[in-house]
Enzyme design. Sequence first.
Site, mmCIF file in Angstrom:
data_model
loop_
_atom_site.group_PDB
_atom_site.id
_atom_site.type_symbol
_atom_site.label_atom_id
_atom_site.label_comp_id
_atom_site.label_asym_id
_atom_site.label_seq_id
_atom_site.Cartn_x
_atom_site.Cartn_y
_atom_site.Cartn_z
ATOM 1 N N ARG A 225 0.827 -1.211 0.215
ATOM 2 C CA ARG A 225 -0.020 -0.015 0.118
ATOM 3 C C ARG A 225 1.060 1.300 -0.643
ATOM 4 N NH1 ARG A 225 -3.187 -2.755 -1.826
ATOM 5 N NH2 ARG A 225 -5.744 -3.002 -0.783
ATOM 6 N N HIS A 273 -1.571 -0.661 -9.893
ATOM 7 C CA HIS A 273 -1.756 -0.915 -9.462
ATOM 8 C C HIS A 273 -2.446 -1.963 -9.729
ATOM 9 C CE1 HIS A 273 -4.291 -1.407 -5.101
ATOM 10 N NE2 HIS A 273 -4.086 -2.308 -5.330
HETATM 11 P P1 NDP Z 1 -1.905 -10.993 5.067
HETATM 12 O O1 NDP Z 1 -2.642 -10.411 6.328
HETATM 13 O O2 NDP Z 1 -1.757 -12.090 4.856
HETATM 14 O O3 NDP Z 1 -0.215 -10.781 5.628
HETATM 15 C C1 NDP Z 1 -0.213 -9.432 6.211
HETATM 16 C C2 NDP Z 1 1.794 -9.810 6.824
HETATM 17 O O4 NDP Z 1 1.799 -8.522 6.931
HETATM 18 C C3 NDP Z 1 1.734 -11.271 7.918
HETATM 19 O O5 NDP Z 1 3.131 -11.470 7.634
HETATM 20 C C4 NDP Z 1 1.617 -10.037 9.788
HETATM 21 O O6 NDP Z 1 2.247 -10.575 10.944
HETATM 22 C C5 NDP Z 1 2.088 -8.596 8.604
HETATM 23 N N1 NDP Z 1 2.522 -7.364 9.857
HETATM 24 C C6 NDP Z 1 0.876 -6.566 9.852
HETATM 25 N N2 NDP Z 1 1.205 -5.339 10.727
HETATM 26 C C7 NDP Z 1 1.813 -6.243 11.048
HETATM 27 C C8 NDP Z 1 2.824 -4.930 11.612
HETATM 28 N N3 NDP Z 1 2.705 -4.023 11.947
HETATM 29 N N4 NDP Z 1 4.301 -5.396 12.251
HETATM 30 C C9 NDP Z 1 5.172 -6.649 11.288
HETATM 31 N N5 NDP Z 1 4.667 -6.920 9.907
HETATM 32 C C10 NDP Z 1 3.086 -6.568 10.200
HETATM 33 O O7 NDP Z 1 -1.469 -10.296 4.001
HETATM 34 P P2 NDP Z 1 -1.941 -10.704 2.512
HETATM 35 O O8 NDP Z 1 0.000 -10.944 2.232
HETATM 36 O O9 NDP Z 1 -2.468 -10.987 2.304
HETATM 37 O O10 NDP Z 1 -1.405 -8.921 1.884
HETATM 38 C C11 NDP Z 1 -0.913 -8.233 1.986
HETATM 39 C C12 NDP Z 1 -1.058 -6.610 1.323
HETATM 40 O O11 NDP Z 1 -1.022 -7.066 0.119
HETATM 41 C C13 NDP Z 1 -2.524 -6.287 1.592
HETATM 42 O O12 NDP Z 1 -3.215 -5.933 2.814
HETATM 43 C C14 NDP Z 1 -2.742 -5.540 0.556
HETATM 44 O O13 NDP Z 1 -2.039 -3.479 0.996
HETATM 45 C C15 NDP Z 1 -1.540 -5.379 -0.909
HETATM 46 N N6 NDP Z 1 -2.156 -6.378 -1.373
HETATM 47 C C16 NDP Z 1 -2.030 -5.764 -2.900
HETATM 48 C C17 NDP Z 1 -2.142 -5.635 -4.261
HETATM 49 C C18 NDP Z 1 -2.442 -5.155 -5.512
HETATM 50 O O14 NDP Z 1 -1.964 -5.847 -6.204
HETATM 51 N N7 NDP Z 1 -0.781 -3.938 -5.348
HETATM 52 C C19 NDP Z 1 -3.325 -7.088 -4.581
HETATM 53 C C20 NDP Z 1 -3.238 -7.408 -2.802
HETATM 54 C C21 NDP Z 1 -2.921 -7.018 -1.883
HETATM 55 P P3 NDP Z 1 1.875 -11.146 11.369
HETATM 56 O O15 NDP Z 1 2.120 -12.573 10.510
HETATM 57 O O16 NDP Z 1 2.798 -11.487 12.155
HETATM 58 O O17 NDP Z 1 0.491 -11.391 11.274
HETATM 59 C C1 OXD Z 2 -6.223 -5.834 -2.374
HETATM 60 C C2 OXD Z 2 -5.505 -4.807 -4.406
HETATM 61 O O1 OXD Z 2 -5.698 -5.624 -1.906
HETATM 62 O O2 OXD Z 2 -5.999 -5.820 -5.459
HETATM 63 O O3 OXD Z 2 -7.414 -6.651 -3.146
HETATM 64 O O4 OXD Z 2 -4.337 -3.763 -3.603
#
Ligand code: NDP
Ligand code: OXD
Length: 310
Positions: A225, A273
């Site tokens: 993000r 994106h």
């Molecule tokens: P998940 O919820 O599966 O994973 C999030 C990860 O971030 C976890 O490892 C979590 O830690 C870690 N995390 C969250 N907060 C913190 C923190 N404060 N400090 C350290 N680590 C932290 O999400 P996804 O992997 O499914 O997706 C990640 C992001 O990718 C989405 O939220 C979205 O913003 C982005 N995205 C972008 C897309 C694009 O097209 N550009 C498409 C899809 C998603 P823990 O394992 O300990 O919980």
């Molecule tokens: C999602 C994205 O969060 O597309 O799925 O960014």
Amino acid sequence: MTIVVQVSAGPGNWERYHAPLTQALLDVGIDATVTQTAAPETVDYLVYAPSSPLQDFTAFNRCKAVLSLWAGVERVVGNPTLTQPLCRMVDPALTQGMIEWVTGHSLRHHLNLDQYINNPDRIWNPECPPLASERVIAMLGIGALGQACAQSLRSLGFHVLGWSRAAKVIDGIQCYHGDDGLKSVLQQAQIVVTLLPKTAETENILNARALGWLPQGAVILNPGRGALIDDDALLAALATGQVAHATLDVFRVEPLPLDHPFWAHPQVTVTPHIAADTRPATSAKVLAENIRRGEAHEPFLHLVDRHQGY
Ligand code: NDP
Ligand code: OXD
């Protein structure tokens, strides 16, 4: 009994989801009416994206879950009218797309492909790039997407570090967590990939201080993000060469405004994106499975922790 599933997911998604979702529900034995509009008090499940005009969930008093089409839920998780369980999207095709984006852009920088693609002076430089095993890539966020990308990079031989909120053990990935972990990870990283959700804790996580921990000439890939990065701090780090290049897929304002300095910056690559998209054929099965679970009183998959915000 026939249940009612309303799709409120913004332009184009009704056409994309109606048939695959109807089929996927049939496949898991759920008798459902899949609709764009129903009286709110009759809706059992909402398939949702925040690009929908629906922003007030108050009247959906029978709804058993709001099922997000997006992986990132920052635009809905804090909605005060949302009292129903919220599930984020974990879709195999979305994950595959992210693996391809992250791997492709990592290899671009690892192999220094730009040097050969843009070589107007016909410079013959026979220096071979290092092997993947000599390249350290840090994955900030090792959840559904970060872990899959980390494992894919690892399978190519890269030395992969992972950073998360809670401590983790993942085969082949050197895992870190917490504030001290972030510093150690960034100090070693030649390429940093941010796959964190946007939350109060992660906003501006790559600020001037954190960028200052990177080795000179590090590369940043941000498909997470826009708000994870302090834009001004990044521009300053690019100016000093601390960061050699940033490839950014997500921005604080999207579409990225035409006058934003990232567009014209020679060391910034903007992708609009497109890193990974939720695909109807596969995600409909995930939605249907969650609805099946709801009907069977089984725990939902990918339930969002409202307190943590992801
Ligand atoms: P998940 O919820 O599966 O994973 C999030 C990860 O971030 C976890 O490892 C979590 O830690 C870690 N995390 C969250 N907060 C913190 C923190 N404060 N400090 C350290 N680590 C932290 O999400 P996804 O992997 O499914 O997706 C990640 C992001 O990718 C989405 O939220 C979205 O913003 C982005 N995205 C972008 C897309 C694009 O097209 N550009 C498409 C899809 C998603 P823990 O394992 O300990 O919980
Ligand atoms: C999602 C994205 O969060 O597309 O799925 O960014």
